[in-house]
Design an enzyme around this catalytic site. Structure first.
Site, PDB file in Angstrom:
ATOM      1  N   ASP A 103       0.938  -1.290   0.092  1.00 43.59           N
ATOM      2  CA  ASP A 103      -0.057  -0.275   0.495  1.00 43.59           C
ATOM      3  C   ASP A 103       0.814   1.475  -0.049  1.00 43.59           C
ATOM      4  O   ASP A 103       2.037   1.282   0.259  1.00 43.59           O
ATOM      5  CB  ASP A 103      -1.125   0.265   1.176  1.00 43.59           C
ATOM      6  CG  ASP A 103      -2.161   0.396   1.396  1.00 43.59           C
ATOM      7  OD1 ASP A 103      -2.814   1.584   0.621  1.00 43.59           O
ATOM      8  OD2 ASP A 103      -3.672   0.088   1.309  1.00 43.59           O
ATOM      9  N   ASP A 205      -2.885   4.601  -2.303  1.00 40.24           N
ATOM     10  CA  ASP A 205      -4.018   5.379  -1.460  1.00 40.24           C
ATOM     11  C   ASP A 205      -4.156   6.720  -1.618  1.00 40.24           C
ATOM     12  O   ASP A 205      -3.500   7.866  -2.388  1.00 40.24           O
ATOM     13  CB  ASP A 205      -2.976   5.664  -0.108  1.00 40.24           C
ATOM     14  CG  ASP A 205      -3.978   5.898   0.931  1.00 40.24           C
ATOM     15  OD1 ASP A 205      -5.216   4.929   1.433  1.00 40.24           O
ATOM     16  OD2 ASP A 205      -4.482   7.207   1.761  1.00 40.24           O
ATOM     17  N   GLU A 247      -6.602   4.015  -6.342  1.00 38.73           N
ATOM     18  CA  GLU A 247      -7.627   3.677  -5.644  1.00 38.73           C
ATOM     19  C   GLU A 247      -8.131   5.403  -5.517  1.00 38.73           C
ATOM     20  O   GLU A 247      -7.540   6.703  -5.980  1.00 38.73           O
ATOM     21  CB  GLU A 247      -7.437   4.568  -4.031  1.00 38.73           C
ATOM     22  CG  GLU A 247      -8.530   3.909  -3.278  1.00 38.73           C
ATOM     23  CD  GLU A 247      -8.529   4.747  -1.447  1.00 38.73           C
ATOM     24  OE1 GLU A 247      -9.533   4.380  -0.908  1.00 38.73           O
ATOM     25  OE2 GLU A 247      -7.231   5.834  -1.513  1.00 38.73           O
ATOM     26  N   HIS A 321     -11.533  -2.533   3.209  1.00 40.01           N
ATOM     27  CA  HIS A 321     -11.467  -2.446   4.397  1.00 40.01           C
ATOM     28  C   HIS A 321     -12.293  -0.529   4.792  1.00 40.01           C
ATOM     29  O   HIS A 321     -12.902  -0.606   6.600  1.00 40.01           O
ATOM     30  CB  HIS A 321      -9.887  -2.009   5.165  1.00 40.01           C
ATOM     31  CG  HIS A 321      -9.474  -0.676   4.409  1.00 40.01           C
ATOM     32  ND1 HIS A 321      -9.223  -0.679   2.804  1.00 40.01           N
ATOM     33  CD2 HIS A 321      -8.960  -0.061   4.820  1.00 40.01           C
ATOM     34  CE1 HIS A 321      -8.571   0.046   2.753  1.00 40.01           C
ATOM     35  NE2 HIS A 321      -8.399   0.912   3.987  1.00 40.01           N
ATOM     36  N   ASP A 322     -12.832  -0.469   3.959  1.00 40.70           N
ATOM     37  CA  ASP A 322     -13.099   0.943   4.722  1.00 40.70           C
ATOM     38  C   ASP A 322     -14.866   0.792   4.222  1.00 40.70           C
ATOM     39  O   ASP A 322     -14.885   1.443   4.704  1.00 40.70           O
ATOM     40  CB  ASP A 322     -12.742   2.041   2.871  1.00 40.70           C
ATOM     41  CG  ASP A 322     -11.937   2.869   3.354  1.00 40.70           C
ATOM     42  OD1 ASP A 322     -11.238   2.825   4.584  1.00 40.70           O
ATOM     43  OD2 ASP A 322     -10.975   3.521   2.712  1.00 40.70           O
TER      44      ASP A 322
END
Ligand code: TEU
Length: 550
Positions: A103, A205, A247, A321-322
């Site tokens: 990430d 990210d 993302e 995970h969000d």
């Protein structure tokens, strides 16, 4: 240790798996998942057929935002393990033919990163312009009324110099200044360092934020975005056969090719979120979700299929995970948990793109449940709770929203067994397990030949072995139907048709003549079908894939 090395474009035939390390597997019993825990579960992932792991941040961090606030890009957060553990993970994954995708969190650092500690001290500090500083407004307040995503002002005062710094997430995540070439060079250097360690690529990210022009108010998809991505490609990625996935919450279908087109020299694929925000209230946002509408989900996902039909590529996912658990958000977690999860997975994995499975979704985990605000851990949820209470919202209403769409819903520990600590930990888990969900476990599912793990394994193998899943053209049918998805992939004389009723009620449809098919049933959630023609009745959550040669 061996390295992960493959043919160009390897990620087109592979399925990714997201590990959110804090909740994956706890090896040392401190209640927090760790790198040795991940290594201990690699056989499970290899057995599923996973082609690569996207590893959410494991870097050293004060954990203001679960590791998305990094204080050292070249060190591991001690509770997760050591750099030797990280090297072991990369090596052991490679032995099983899996890459590890890191990430990359470079829109911001932690406010404890040495760069920021230096920058904040003095207006003439060498790294001052690695971050974004502005003078106060005439009244001494923030330069403007921009709000952060997690609640509260987007500008924070650093008393040492009397200036405000930009922090679009938490105050502990100051935004980096991408206009600064020396800062960019430090990021390129750090990325090369990780690639040299053998990682297979990066998930980036909030990458749509790095081209921002703050004064013009252009934050997402800003004017310098594509210049920076091209520079990154030139400086770091060119000639390395790695995967990059950005993302981008702001991305619309028209952005797909600019980011991922074959001659653009930018990214391989995007995580786009239009299908997620489609389900939010236009004003109140995620805290007041709209009821799920399978036709709206279909409309958004199909629009991305069309946008990437000739050029570009996309990532396929329904959870991370969000987000709430896939089966809780889009399926039926109570009456048809397994069947609805299979139907959704088949409908998603039949599309063109690279599918991602979020940890626990391979055996149908459902949302965790929390009764009191003290049980939540996520900074976004806790900040919004404070603001909602100040604004007079009822506690119960907030808790209901947080249990539906808050970020902790999908962050509970992976339930490996139905034993103590869910087989996740011998200690006390960092966030509560939900007793009502204890019967859902990887072990129980794996014992069932018709379970979700077996279903995923089959889908992942099909993607690896059948070129039509990678290269086949996408064509949609019956797009006016309210609950059924019918689409096909075509390659030469081959057809692969997917029909899925994504509701809990029986659905009828008249097969459009050009969609009619007779062939070999590849996969199904209720019963095999070798043809679809005329008037068809699909059972609740019935989905089927049929393969035919013209
Ligand atoms: O998420 C980006 C992001 O925009 C989300 O925070 C999103 O706004 C939110 O979940 C919706 O309510 C990435 C990471 O995935 C997330 O975990 C981080 O908190 C965030 O960036 C900051 O790094």
């Amino acid at each position: 240790m061996s390295r992960f090395a493959l043919a160009p474009g390897w990620w087109r035939r592979r399925t990714g798996y997201q590990v959110w390390p804090r909740s994956f597997c706890d090896f040392d019993g401190d209640g927090i998942g760790d790198l040795p825990g991940i290594v201990s579960k690699l056989d499970h992932l290899a057995d599923l057929g996973v082609g690569f792991i996207w590893l959410s941040p494991v870097y050293d961090s004060p954990m203001a935002d679960m590791g998305y606030d990094i204080s050292d890009y070249r060190a591991i957060w001690p509770p997760f393990g050591t750099m030797a553990d990280m090297d072991r993970l990369i090596g052991e994954a490679a032995v099983r033919d899996m890459g590890v995708v890191m990430d990359l969190v470079v829109n911001h650092t932690s406010d404890r990163h040495p760069w920021f500690l230096e920058a904040r001290t003095d207006r003439t500090a060498p790294r001052r312009d690695w971050y974004v500083w502005r003078d106060p407004a005439p009244d001494g307040g923030p330069p403007d009324d921009r709000q952060s995503y997690f609640g509260g002002p987007g500008w924070r005062l650093a008393p040492e110099t009397g200036q405000y710094y930009l922090a679009l997430f938490t105050p502990a995540q100051p935004d980096l200044n991408w206009e600064c070439a020396a800062m960019r060079a430090a990021v390129w250097d750090m990325m090369r360092w990780w690639l040299d360690r053998g990682v297979a690529g990066f998930r980036m990210d909030v990458i749509d934020h790095i081209g921002k022009d703050v004064d013009a108010g252009l934050i997402e998809n800003g004017p310098r975005l594509h210049d920076h991505l091209r520079e990154m490609h030139r400086e770091v990625l060119a000639g390395r056969n790695v995967l990059t996935v950005g993302e981008a919450w702001s991305a619309e279908p028209a952005d797909a090719v600019p980011y991922t087109g074959r001659d653009r020299g930018e990214l391989d694929m995007l995580f786009q979120f239009r299908h997620v925000t489609e389900g939010w209230d236009p004003v109140q946002g995620k805290w007041r979700p709209r009821p799920h509408d399978p036709a709206a989900l279909r409309r958004v996902l199909y629009s991305w299929q069309r946008a990437t039909a000739e050029d570009g590529w996309t990532a396929l996912f329904l959870g991370n995970h969000d987000l709430p658990r896939m089966v809780s958000r889009y399926g039926d977690p109570v009456a048809h948990r397994v069947r609805s999860a299979k139907a959704l997975t088949l409908a998603l994995h039949g599309l063109r793109g690279t599918p991602f499975v979020y940890q626990g979704d391979e055996f149908g985990m459902v949302n965790g449940r929390f009764d009191r605000i003290e049980e939540f851990r996520d900074v976004e949820t806790l900040t919004h709770h404070r603001l909602a209470m100040e604004a007079g919202m009822a506690e119960a209403e907030f808790i209901a929203g947080a249990n539906t769409n808050g970020r902790d819903t999908g962050r509970t520990p992976v339930q490996w067994t139905d034993g103590p600590g869910a087989g996740f930990t011998n200690g006390t888990p960092w966030i509560g397990l939900t007793p009502a969900n204890a019967h859902i476990s990887a072990e129980a599912d794996a014992a069932d030949a018709n379970g979700l793990i077996a279903f995923h394994r089959r889908l992942i193998v099909l993607r690896r072995d059948m070129a039509i899943l990678t290269d086949g053209r996408f064509a949609a049918h019956a797009e006016d139907h309210t609950s059924v998805w019918i689409y096909e992939r075509r390659l030469g004389g081959e057809r692969l048709l997917i029909a899925a009723n994504l509701t809990g009620t029986e659905a009828q449809l008249d097969m459009p003549p050009d969609a009619t098919i007779a062939g070999r049933p590849l996969l199904w959630t209720v019963a095999p079908r070798d043809r679809l023609e005329g008037t068809v009745t699909l059972a609740p959550w019935e989905a089927v894939a049929i393969h035919a040669l013209d």
